[in-house]
Design a protein around this motif. Structure first.
Motif: not given
Length: 208
Positions: A40-49
């Motif tokens: 989920a954190i990996s997903f959030a990092a992608g969205a934040a990018t």
């Protein structure tokens, strides 16, 4: 202050802008529940990018607009009609929103970072939102379009957005209960905000 204030403003604005349940928030929460916190954190990092690039583009566009008074006046006039139309829609036309479900979105275990980027790219609303937000802050004297304030503001927006995503990841159940009342009345809340913005914009045009 040229670094700290834009950073704090960017953080607060983005935090409030994405705190309500949305596709990215709910998907991050579902991935955390169904797979793992790290996914989920990996997903959030992608969205934040993607939020980083969207905000940067928005601020650059806002800087261009701010240097052309005729464009600013035209946008303000258009904004009155847009905000008025949205107010009518949310107060009298829109139905109560249904609870968002991300179960249909979360499938398989493909690279969650790129999945977050994809969903974030599909959401183009942050660009016009941060155009008007940065212009409003600049008009109020709290922000300038110099390199340091721009960089600080963009970083603040990214940190604020990621903080909300992370909040949903680690505390989804509690958030779901706390936001139930707001979700039932969200149209009234949004309608009130758009009405206020329409009135403020009209007053600004009449007395400018």
């Amino acid at each position: 202050m040229t670094f700290i204030l834009p950073l704090v403003l960017g953080f607060c604005i983005s935090f409030l802008a994405v705190i309500l349940p949305g596709l990215i928030n709910m998907t991050a929460a579902k991935i955390s529940l169904q797979e793992s916190k790290n996914e989920a954190i990996s997903f959030a990092a992608g969205a934040a990018t993607i939020v980083f690039f969207q905000t940067f583009i928005a601020v650059l566009f806002a800087r261009f607009i701010s240097n052309h008074d005729e464009i600013v006046a035209t946008l303000q006039e258009i904004g009155i009609f847009i905000f008025s139309g949205l107010s009518i829609y949310f107060f009298w036309i829109a139905k109560k929103p249904k609870k968002l479900k991300a179960d249909r979105i979360v499938k398989g275990k493909s690279n969650r970072f790129f999945f977050g980027m994809l969903l974030s790219m599909l959401n183009l609303l942050p660009i016009p939102f941060y155009v008007f937000a940065s212009m409003g802050l600049a008009a109020a004297g709290y922000f300038s379009f110099d390199k340091i304030p721009v960089s600080s503001f963009v970083i603040g927006v990214v940190l604020g957005s990621f903080s909300v995503f992370y909040l949903y990841i680690v505390a989804f159940k509690k958030i779901e209960k706390k936001t139930e009342f707001l979700m039932q009345n969200i149209n009234i809340v949004i309608g009130s905000v758009t009405t206020f913005m329409a009135v403020v914009t009209l007053i600004k045009l009449l007395y400018s």
